[in-house]
Write an enzyme that holds these catalytic residues in place. Structure first.
Site, PDB file in Angstrom:
ATOM      1  N   GLU A 665       0.852  -1.178   0.000  1.00  0.00           N
ATOM      2  CA  GLU A 665       0.000   0.000   0.000  1.00  0.00           C
ATOM      3  C   GLU A 665       0.897   1.239   0.000  1.00  0.00           C
ATOM      4  O   GLU A 665       2.104   1.146   0.283  1.00  0.00           O
ATOM      5  CB  GLU A 665      -0.889  -0.001   1.256  1.00  0.00           C
ATOM      6  CG  GLU A 665      -1.852  -1.177   1.353  1.00  0.00           C
ATOM      7  CD  GLU A 665      -2.970  -1.099   0.321  1.00  0.00           C
ATOM      8  OE1 GLU A 665      -3.272   0.000  -0.157  1.00  0.00           O
ATOM      9  OE2 GLU A 665      -3.544  -2.160   0.002  1.00  0.00           O
ATOM     10  N   LYS A 680      -8.470  -8.440   4.433  1.00  0.00           N
ATOM     11  CA  LYS A 680      -8.715  -9.480   3.433  1.00  0.00           C
ATOM     12  C   LYS A 680      -9.386 -10.700   4.057  1.00  0.00           C
ATOM     13  O   LYS A 680     -10.315 -11.271   3.466  1.00  0.00           O
ATOM     14  CB  LYS A 680      -7.395  -9.877   2.768  1.00  0.00           C
ATOM     15  CG  LYS A 680      -6.801  -8.778   1.894  1.00  0.00           C
ATOM     16  CD  LYS A 680      -5.437  -9.178   1.334  1.00  0.00           C
ATOM     17  CE  LYS A 680      -4.857  -8.075   0.465  1.00  0.00           C
ATOM     18  NZ  LYS A 680      -3.528  -8.416  -0.065  1.00  0.00           N
TER      19      LYS A 680
END
Length: 815
Positions: A665, A680
């Site tokens: 990220e 996730k």
């Protein structure tokens, strides 16, 4: 003998009139040419008359414009040595017009009789000038006057023709006044008292049709600025096609519902006599055009055209006092008739509880007043409600002679509209069953016409209109993939992708025709300041069919707007995990909105980038299987980092490399803190029908406290470098046991956790290379041997391909 008519755009100026003259000269038989006023002159006359009657001196400017245009045409088309007499005649007519306008100005009134006289000057002047141009070129030409042979009542503004008298006069007139070319003004007639009247909207077409019918000709030609009758308005639907052959009934329906090429009045005189009508293009005289005849086409498509009427009001009269009461409809429509209000569309509830109808919006106030007055007693006694008036409405109509008895037409029509969030306010089908019409909001007309044209006339190629937010690493690769695969998708999958909106964190750009993506590098040339609300408002304003919002960002601000897109039936495709890993209520809300508004919400790349992990779970659950246990390495970035780190170089340097490659990220702390993996796992559990919130997943943190406080990526990587001994210790401990380090997400016996684990060499995760992900699903059906999905789980290119796959999935479902 032949009758042809040229519209206002065909005679708009000297250049266009010359085209008309060339067309006329190539006709090898006697011809009657009906002409309209020069384009825009009728509107100028109307405005001048109204301004003069309102004692507004601006009428003088309109008069000067009218004078200038006609005198310029004479000077451009008549040889100088022949101009004097013609200019004198034109000026004489203009002086008469000026006197009439001055009278209106002084008297401050405009009677219907005087208005018709003023409005007649457009056609009188154009027919005179064109006739003189023909004479100047040596043609056997004379100017006829339609008022001499078209006789009407004295209902000024829209006079009714006395056909018994008119037909006889037309035959006699052209018998007594033979010429190779006769130029006749359209729109104009005279009453029995020889006062000038006009024939209303489409009056020039009507004039030509009256003459052709009276003379029993075989055909009538209408010359305009388009090459025929189109399947839809080509100015709104760029894919519209010429209808080569259509029958009178279909043409009548199309013209009634707003097809601008034809007017219903033009068809009425020639229909009973079976006279064919040909629509031709003045600017492309060799084009085939459209033929309207009694026979019609053999085209198997039951739909011949799609058209619309704008600027309408929808009125509804309802109440319990209407049920079973005879004469309600008679009273309603009689009062409208007495006020000369034309009703365009009618539908009535089978319960007789309500009657709904559409009229021109300008009549709405008057209609509301007279209806409420007519039903005053019932309204006072609560038997009927005051009439409800809704403005900003339009009618769209699907027209075709073979709609009758043809299954599925209405289903296709309403399904196509529904998919695109086009609300239908009322529906009607004519008794002839040649049209299916619906009242919709005027703001939705462009989208509706394009949607219906795509459904009925175009090769099964679905156009997706994409609005892409985020064009950095992932977004840039996504746009590259669209460019590369555009032709293939259109050719093989019948999906045409256009990117209509693009935004980064600072700017946003829109192009309704679609961007040339190979040239979109810098938004500064076209962009305006970016705001979330502004981006959504522009999408709603464009109101394009099959719209898809693509979020390539990782920000919560964008993720929290998804609901607003879905409510407008705009599909959402995202790699941003924040929405689906926020509260369970928001996750459920988005899923519910997607279903309610028939707007796909796809987020396959939330887990495993381009791997089909989420889709697999959906299929398992849909088939009745139940996920019992999950073991997964869900972070390609973390797998890359721990595969690269071997204690010989700084852990911070490996993290920096992963960020540089686009695997992490923007702030790598999200990955290394376990937040990204937790999100996730939460998404996988929710897709597996587990009600789970963020706090229900335990995260075993392996980072030193000093690293957890870093506010940005650079500070974080610097903090990692200071803690190298900590990471070296973790690596050495695992190596001493013959193990490697992996961040593993686990669901077992209803408990979920994320943490760094030492993986032995006999475990499936041990040999997981590079940036790969792996997921093991243990289900009711996969008990002993789990279902395994493995592959690249990070990187801009694979993430972009996953987003692209979701977009293609949307298009494929629409084909």
């Amino acid at each position: 003998m032949k009758v042809i008519k040229f519209g206002g755009s065909s005679v708009a100026n000297a250049v266009n009139i010359k085209r008309c003259v060339d067309i006329i000269k190539n006709i090898n038989e006697p011809v009657i040419v009906v002409v309209s006023a020069l384009s825009g002159v009728t509107d100028l006359l109307q405005l001048a008359a109204v301004q003069a009657a309102a004692h507004n001196e601006e009428y003088i400017n309109q008069f000067k414009e009218i004078s200038h245009r006609h005198l310029e045409v004479v000077r451009a088309l008549i040889p100088v040595n022949q101009q004097a007499g013609i200019l004198s005649s034109v000026i004489r007519d203009l002086n008469e017009l000026e006197v009439l306008l001055q009278g209106c100005y002084l008297l401050r009134e405009l009677s219907p009789r005087i208005k018709d006289l003023i409005m007649s000057f457009g056609e009188r002047l154009s027919s005179y000038v064109i006739a003189e141009v023909m004479k100047a070129q040596g043609e056997d030409c004379r100017q006829g006057y339609s008022g001499a042979f078209i006789k009407t009542n004295d209902k000024f503004g829209k006079a009714a023709v006395n056909f018994e008298v008119t037909d006889a006069l037309i035959v006699e007139y052209f018998k007594q006044n033979p010429a190779a070319i006769t130029i006749v003004p359209g729109f104009i007639a005279e009453s029995a008292a020889n006062e000038v009247t006009t024939l209303g909207r489409g009056g020039s077409d009507y004039t030509a049709a009256i003459i052709a019918a009276a003379l029993d000709l075989k055909e009538l030609e209408i010359w305009t600025d388009v090459s025929g009758i189109y399947t839809a308005n080509p100015r709104v639907v760029k894919q519209a096609k010429i209808i080569k052959h259509i029958n009178f009934q279909e043409a009548m329906e199309l013209s009634h519902f707003g097809a601008k090429v034809l007017y219903p009045s033009a068809l009425a005189p020639i229909l009973p006599k079976g006279i064919s009508l040909i629509v031709k293009n003045t600017f492309e005289p060799d084009a085939e055009g459209s033929l309207v005849s009694t026979i019609g086409s053999t085209d198997p498509n039951p739909v011949r055209g799609i058209t619309n009427i704008d600027n309408l009001a929808l009125l509804t009269l309802e109440g319990p006092g209407m049920v079973g009461v005879a004469g309600i409809s008679k009273r309603l429509f009689e009062v409208l008739s007495l006020e000369d209000i034309n009703v365009i569309f009618i539908t009535q509830a089978s319960s007789e509880h309500s009657i709904c109808f559409a009229i021109i919006a300008s009549d709405a106030d008057k209609a509301e007043r007279v209806i409420n007055a007519a039903f005053e007693f019932e309204i006072q006694n609560k038997k009927v409600k005051p009439v409800r008036v809704e403005l900003g409405m339009s009618i769209i109509a699907v027209v075709g002679d073979y709609i009758k008895g043809h299954q599925g037409v209405s289903g296709r029509m309403f399904s196509a509209l529904g998919r695109n969030n086009i609300n239908i306010c009322a529906i009607a089908q004519g008794a002839s069953e040649r049209n299916i019409s619906a009242v919709i909001l005027e703001k939705d007309v462009k989208k509706a016409l394009n949607v219906l044209h795509e459904a009925f006339f175009e090769e099964v190629v679905v156009q997706l209109n994409l609005f892409v937010m985020g064009i950095g690493n992932v977004g840039g690769k996504f746009l590259e993939q669209i460019v590369k695969q555009h032709h293939y998708l259109k050719e093989h999958l019948k999906v045409n992708i256009r990117v209509v909106g693009i935004a980064n964190s600072k700017l946003m750009c829109f192009n309704v025709d679609g961007f040339n993506l190979s040239e979109v590098k810098d938004l500064s040339n076209c962009g305006v300041p970016m705001t979330q609300g502004g981006f959504l408002d522009k999408i709603k304003e464009l109101n394009l069919r099959n719209s898809v919002f693509v979020d390539n960002t990782a920000t919560a601000e964008v993720a929290m707007t998804y609901g607003e897109y879905l409510k407008k039936s705009i599909a959402v495709v995202t790699c941003n995990k924040i929405a689906c890993s926020s509260t369970m209520d928001y996750y459920k809300e988005l899923k519910g909105l997607s279903k309610k508004y028939n707007a796909p919400f796809l987020y396959e790349t939330n887990v495993g980038a381009g791997l089909p992990i989420i889709d697999t779970i959906k299929n398992l659950v849909a088939s009745g299987d139940q996920v019992k246990e999950i073991q997964a390495v869900l972070s390609g970035s973390l797998n890359f980092i721990f595969n690269q780190y071997n204690g010989t170089k700084l852990f911070a340097d490996v993290v920096a490399l992963a960020k540089q490659e686009g695997y992490t990220e923007p702030h790598p702390l999200i990955d290394l803190s376990g937040v990204d993996v937790k999100r996730k796992l939460m998404i996988l559990m929710r897709e597996s029908n587990y009600w789970v919130e963020e706090e229900d997943i335990e995260v075993a943190n392996f980072l030193p406290e000093s690293c957890m406080e870093a506010k940005d990526a650079d500070t974080f990587i610097a903090a990692l470098a200071k803690e190298e001994s900590h990471f070296k210790g973790l690596y050495d401990a695992a190596k001493a046991k013959g193990a490697c380090l992996k961040v593993v997400a686990t669901l077992k016996e209803g408990k979920a956790c994320v943490g760094l684990q030492e993986i032995k060499s006999d475990h499936p995760f041990y040999h997981l290379e590079g940036k790969d992900n792996i997921v093991l699903f243990f289900t009711d059906r996969y008990k002993e041997q789990p279902l395994l999905i493995k592959g690249a789980g990070a990187g801009a290119e694979v993430t972009a391909s996953g987003i692209f796959a979701d977009v293609i999935r949307i298009g494929s479902k629409l084909v």
